[in-house]
Design a protein around this motif. Structure first.
Motif, short mmCIF file in Angstrom:
data_model
loop_
_atom_site.label_atom_id
_atom_site.label_comp_id
_atom_site.label_asym_id
_atom_site.label_seq_id
_atom_site.Cartn_x
_atom_site.Cartn_y
_atom_site.Cartn_z
N TYR A 145 61.29 20.38 38.68
CA TYR A 145 60.37 19.25 38.83
C TYR A 145 59.09 19.53 38.05
CZ TYR A 145 58.11 22.45 42.11
OH TYR A 145 57.49 23.55 42.65
N LYS A 146 58.28 18.51 37.88
CA LYS A 146 57.01 18.65 37.17
C LYS A 146 55.88 18.81 38.17
CE LYS A 146 56.45 16.43 33.36
NZ LYS A 146 56.30 17.57 32.42
N ASN A 147 55.12 19.88 38.02
CA ASN A 147 53.97 20.12 38.89
C ASN A 147 52.87 19.12 38.54
OD1 ASN A 147 51.42 21.20 39.89
ND2 ASN A 147 52.54 23.08 40.31
N ASN A 153 56.73 21.99 33.98
CA ASN A 153 57.97 22.02 34.76
C ASN A 153 58.05 23.31 35.56
OD1 ASN A 153 59.01 19.53 33.86
ND2 ASN A 153 59.86 20.47 32.02
N GLU A 154 58.56 23.20 36.76
CA GLU A 154 58.75 24.37 37.62
C GLU A 154 60.17 24.37 38.18
OE1 GLU A 154 54.21 25.22 39.22
OE2 GLU A 154 55.68 24.35 40.59
N ILE A 174 59.59 30.03 43.55
CA ILE A 174 59.15 29.05 42.56
C ILE A 174 58.59 29.78 41.34
CG2 ILE A 174 57.63 27.09 42.12
CD1 ILE A 174 57.43 26.77 45.19
N ILE A 175 59.02 29.36 40.16
CA ILE A 175 58.46 29.92 38.91
C ILE A 175 58.13 28.77 37.96
CG2 ILE A 175 59.75 32.09 39.10
CD1 ILE A 175 61.53 30.99 36.80
N SER A 176 57.16 29.02 37.11
CA SER A 176 56.80 28.04 36.09
C SER A 176 57.76 28.16 34.91
CB SER A 176 55.36 28.26 35.62
OG SER A 176 55.06 27.43 34.50
N LEU A 177 58.12 27.03 34.34
CA LEU A 177 59.00 27.00 33.18
C LEU A 177 58.21 26.76 31.88
CD1 LEU A 177 61.94 24.87 34.63
CD2 LEU A 177 61.89 27.35 34.27
N GLU A 178 56.90 27.00 31.94
CA GLU A 178 56.06 26.74 30.77
C GLU A 178 56.51 27.55 29.56
OE1 GLU A 178 51.30 26.82 29.46
OE2 GLU A 178 51.95 27.61 31.41
N ASN A 179 56.74 28.85 29.76
CA ASN A 179 57.16 29.69 28.63
C ASN A 179 58.55 29.31 28.14
OD1 ASN A 179 54.77 31.17 28.76
ND2 ASN A 179 55.62 32.70 30.14
N VAL A 180 59.43 28.98 29.07
CA VAL A 180 60.79 28.57 28.70
C VAL A 180 60.74 27.27 27.90
CG1 VAL A 180 63.06 27.89 29.56
CG2 VAL A 180 61.79 29.72 30.69
#
Length: 218
Positions: A145-147, A153-154, A174-180
């Motif tokens: 989902y989007k924080n 995206n997380e 929960i982890i952030s997908l920013e780097n991905v």
């Protein structure tokens, strides 16, 4: 006699013009058809790559977090089985999730947040996301989902916490997908540049092929 000569010259020029336009029209049609075929192939290939690369990275990250979550759940069952969920909350026990590089939430079976290692404002909220719903039913669940705060995206992975055969709560990671997402965007750029290069080559080939096919007609 003069009129006849003039008429023949005009007719000859008209026929030459017709032949020229016919040849040009044929060349244009052939070139357009080659171009459209190449563009369609590139577009479908790009769409396939976009979905494939995103699914590849997201699935990989989900698998890693799920593995860590399963390890934490097993650790709870083995070492903390004599502790109730309320005791974990009161004692702030971090033993079973300290090895996980993620935001951790502990929920009761109703989905109410009891512990949050990052955002204390979430404590007391009742969650009903897809991953939490799956964990309530005794299975592993994941949700992307989007924080709304960070606009990133997380990924959230929820697992049931069991004490013997009884489910006593839910652990949510929960982890952030920013780097991905940044890596995925870089891959997209490479694919788009490659697609543009292929289209340019395709245009050149279509011009060459149309000229090659039309010239013998002359």
């Amino acid at each position: 006699m003069e009129f006849k000569l003039v008429y023949e010259k005009i007719s000859k020029r008209i026929n030459m013009l017709k032949d020229f336009l016919l040849k040009k029209s044929l060349k244009t049609r052939i070139m357009t058809q080659f171009f459209l075929v190449i563009v369609l192939i590139v577009v479908f290939f790009e769409i396939f790559l976009i979905f494939t690369i995103k699914n590849y990275y997201y699935s990989g990250v989900t698998g890693i977090i799920q593995s860590q979550a399963k390890y934490s759940a097993k650790l709870y069952e083995v070492h903390l089985a004599n502790s109730s969920l309320s005791e974990i909350v009161l004692d702030d026990t971090e033993e079973f999730y300290s090895e996980v590089n993620a935001q951790v939430q502990i929920l009761n079976n109703s989905g109410k947040v009891l512990v949050d290692t990052v955002n204390g404002n979430e404590i007391g909220n009742v969650l009903s996301t897809n991953d939490v719903t799956s964990a309530k039913n005794g299975s592993y669940g994941s949700n992307i989902y989007k924080n709304p705060i960070t606009n990133n995206n997380e990924l959230a992975v929820s697992i049931p916490l069991n004490n013997g055969n009884e489910q006593v709560g839910i652990a949510r990671f929960i982890i952030s997908l920013e780097n991905v997402d940044s890596i995925i965007a870089q891959r997209y750029l490479v694919f788009f540049l490659f697609g543009f290069f292929v289209i340019v080559i395709g245009v050149s080939i279509s011009i060459f092929m149309s000229t090659k096919l039309v010239n013998p007609i002359e």
